[in-house]
Structure formats: C-alpha cells, structure tokens
Design a protein around this motif. Structure first.
Motif, short mmCIF file in Angstrom:
data_model
loop_
_atom_site.label_atom_id
_atom_site.label_comp_id
_atom_site.label_asym_id
_atom_site.label_seq_id
_atom_site.Cartn_x
_atom_site.Cartn_y
_atom_site.Cartn_z
N ASP A 15 0.82 -1.22 0.00
CA ASP A 15 0.00 0.00 0.00
C ASP A 15 0.86 1.27 0.00
O ASP A 15 0.67 2.16 0.83
N VAL A 16 1.77 1.32 -0.96
CA VAL A 16 2.60 2.52 -1.13
C VAL A 16 1.83 3.58 -1.90
O VAL A 16 2.00 4.78 -1.69
N HIS A 17 0.98 3.15 -2.81
CA HIS A 17 0.11 4.04 -3.59
C HIS A 17 0.90 5.10 -4.37
O HIS A 17 0.56 6.29 -4.33
N LEU A 18 1.95 4.65 -5.06
CA LEU A 18 2.68 5.55 -5.94
C LEU A 18 1.73 6.05 -7.02
O LEU A 18 0.97 5.28 -7.60
N GLY A 19 1.78 7.35 -7.28
CA GLY A 19 0.83 7.96 -8.21
C GLY A 19 -0.27 8.71 -7.50
O GLY A 19 -1.11 9.36 -8.14
N SER A 20 -0.28 8.65 -6.18
CA SER A 20 -1.24 9.43 -5.39
C SER A 20 -0.48 10.42 -4.51
O SER A 20 0.68 10.19 -4.16
N ARG A 21 -1.12 11.50 -4.17
CA ARG A 21 -0.47 12.54 -3.37
C ARG A 21 -0.19 12.09 -1.94
O ARG A 21 0.65 12.68 -1.26
N GLY A 22 -0.88 11.07 -1.49
CA GLY A 22 -0.68 10.61 -0.11
C GLY A 22 0.52 9.69 0.07
O GLY A 22 0.92 9.42 1.20
N SER A 23 1.11 9.23 -1.01
CA SER A 23 2.22 8.28 -0.91
C SER A 23 3.44 8.89 -0.23
O SER A 23 3.88 9.98 -0.57
N GLN A 24 3.99 8.13 0.73
CA GLN A 24 5.21 8.56 1.43
C GLN A 24 6.43 7.92 0.75
O GLN A 24 7.18 7.15 1.36
N ALA A 25 6.61 8.24 -0.53
CA ALA A 25 7.66 7.62 -1.33
C ALA A 25 9.05 7.94 -0.81
O ALA A 25 9.96 7.09 -0.85
N GLU A 26 9.26 9.16 -0.35
CA GLU A 26 10.59 9.54 0.15
C GLU A 26 10.97 8.72 1.38
O GLU A 26 12.12 8.29 1.53
N ALA A 27 9.99 8.49 2.26
CA ALA A 27 10.26 7.67 3.45
C ALA A 27 10.57 6.23 3.05
O ALA A 27 11.45 5.59 3.64
N LEU A 28 9.88 5.73 2.02
CA LEU A 28 10.16 4.37 1.55
C LEU A 28 11.57 4.27 0.97
O LEU A 28 12.29 3.30 1.24
N CYS A 29 11.97 5.26 0.18
CA CYS A 29 13.33 5.26 -0.38
C CYS A 29 14.38 5.24 0.73
O CYS A 29 15.37 4.50 0.64
N ALA A 30 14.16 6.05 1.76
CA ALA A 30 15.11 6.10 2.88
C ALA A 30 15.18 4.74 3.59
O ALA A 30 16.26 4.28 3.97
#
Length: 271
Positions: A15-30
C-alpha cells in the motif's frame, strides 16, 4: 570482495500508492536504502492505478522508489510483486507471465519462514466483501472519502507543526473509535485466518486495510504490514526467524507511541 549479509531475511511492504499525493515515497526510499534483505515482497497497491486513471500525478520521489526496488533486485534480492486492487490493471497481463526485469509479478505467493511455517502472501482484497463486483462502487466511493481525509489530515498537521505538536492521524483515530470500522477490520482478519485454516497454511501476510498488526487467530499467524501513506510500517523477518513490525516514519512525524511489535522465534505476540 564478499558481499555483505542482508540485514533481514525478508521484508514485506504494501500500500505505497505511488501515483497518489498521499504516498510517502521519500520515506520508503530512505527505508530501502538502509535496509537490505534476501527476499522483498511488495504486497499489493504499490502503484495506485485508480488515482492515475483519474488524474496523472508522478513526482520524482515516486520514480526514485521504483529505482530503489529495481536496484535491490539487480543486487540479488529476490523481489516479488503481489498485485492488489489499486494495481489490478496488471492482472490483465498475468497470462504473459509478467515480470519487470528481475521482479516476479504474482497474484499470491507462499513464503517459507525460517520457523518452517508456510505463510500465504496476498494483498487481501479477495477477503474484502466490498470488492465484490456488485459492491465495488462502494469501495471506489470509500477511496474518494479516504483521499479527502488525507487532504484534511495534511492541512491539519501543517497547523499542528506550527505549534510544535506531533503528527496525528485523523483516519487512524476514526478507525480505532468507530465501531463499524473495527468490525470491518476484525471481519477481514477472521476471513484471512479461516481461509488459511481451510487451505493448510500456517499463517498469512497481507496489506489492504492499512492497519499494521501481528496476532494469533486460533492457531493461525496473522500479520499485516500496514501502509506507506500514513503509518509507514514494514514487516520484517530476522535471520533467526523472529518477526517484527517497524515504524519507519521520519522522527519528526512519529507519534509518542511508535508502532513496533516483535515476536520471538516460534511465538507470536497476541494483540
């Protein structure tokens, strides 16, 4: 040069939801930069096809998250992508034995734990009554409501930060305090456990409901890895067979009581 032993035996995220504004992609990358594993399971809804179909949104951080996953696969991590309901568009390509480079794409998988148990790895939408064809419109309506709550939550926490207050999740609070939401979560967990019991699995690892949890349900090990929209949680299996739920949010947005649960080898902590 000998390659360093991965930090964990297995990592499960969903449930990363890449493509939505709610995604915490930066935290996942870290998180993925600092944490390596022999196996990496992406347990559904990694890409939010529902949101992208309505409006395109794809910042650099979301591309970076995909690159980080591809890099892990290139460096020897066994990466499995489990399809969820938000990325269900991928199911149309399943008969082509779809793979992204070294990433295996499946509807479900079986993880053999260090403890010798067989765990069903599945997103979980199959256990959600709202995903029935005649009720799917309700799920889409709920998705709109959830995204509205995220928008409210983002603005609310912007104000809280001005006053030096910690991060607070509106949707999580509603889930904990609303009887209907609690019944929905418990019904989902019971359906997962019942299915595993019928099919001979020792436990299940899933996502979908955005509620991280580890508990025993009448002898079935139920584990949910949470999400990367609000809680930023990951489920990990240590090399000694111990399971742990990690709170991976930046320190600046953690609540006063982090979501961290551990279970020793052969024993699962009851919720």
């Amino acid at each position: 040069m000998t390659q360093a032993t991965p930090k964990y035996r297995a990592i499960f995220i969903s449930d990363v939801h890449l493509g939505s504004r709610g995604s915490q992609a930066e935290a996942l990358c870290a998180f993925l930069k600092l944490n390596t594993s022999e196996h990496l399971y992406l347990v559904g809804d990694i890409i939010d096809g529902w949101r992208l179909k309505k409006k395109w949104y794809w910042p650099q951080a979301h591309t970076n998250a995909i690159r980080r996953i591809l890099t892990a696969a290139k460096r020897g991590t066994d990466v499995t992508y489990i399809i969820g309901n938000h990325d269900e568009f991928l199911r149309a390509f399943m008969h082509f034995r779809l793979n992204f480079g070294d990433i295996h794409v499946k509807n479900r998988a079986v993880h053999l734990g260090e403890d010798g148990k067989r765990y069903l790895v599945v997103h979980g939408d199959m256990f959600d009554g709202m995903m029935r064809a005649d009720r799917k419109w309700i799920m889409h309506l709920g998705d709109h409501a959830y995204n509205f709550l995220l928008w409210v939550n983002t603005n609310l926490n912007s104000v809280r930060r001005l006053f030096g207050l910690p991060y607070w999740s509106l949707s999580a609070a509603l889930k904990k305090r609303t009887k209907r939401a609690l019944n929905y979560i418990h019904n989902f967990e019971d359906h997962v456990a019942a299915y595993c019991r019928r099919k001979g699995y020792d436990g299940a690892i899933c996502g979908h409901i955005h509620v991280a949890e580890m508990r025993d349900i009448d002898g079935i090990t139920y584990m949910n890895d949470g999400d990367w929209v609000e809680s930023c949680t990951a489920l990990v299996e240590h090399h000694d067979g111990r399971w742990e739920l990690l709170d991976c949010r930046p320190d600046s947005v953690r609540t006063s009581v982090p979501v961290v649960k551990t279970a020793p080898v052969g024993e699962l902590e009851l919720a």
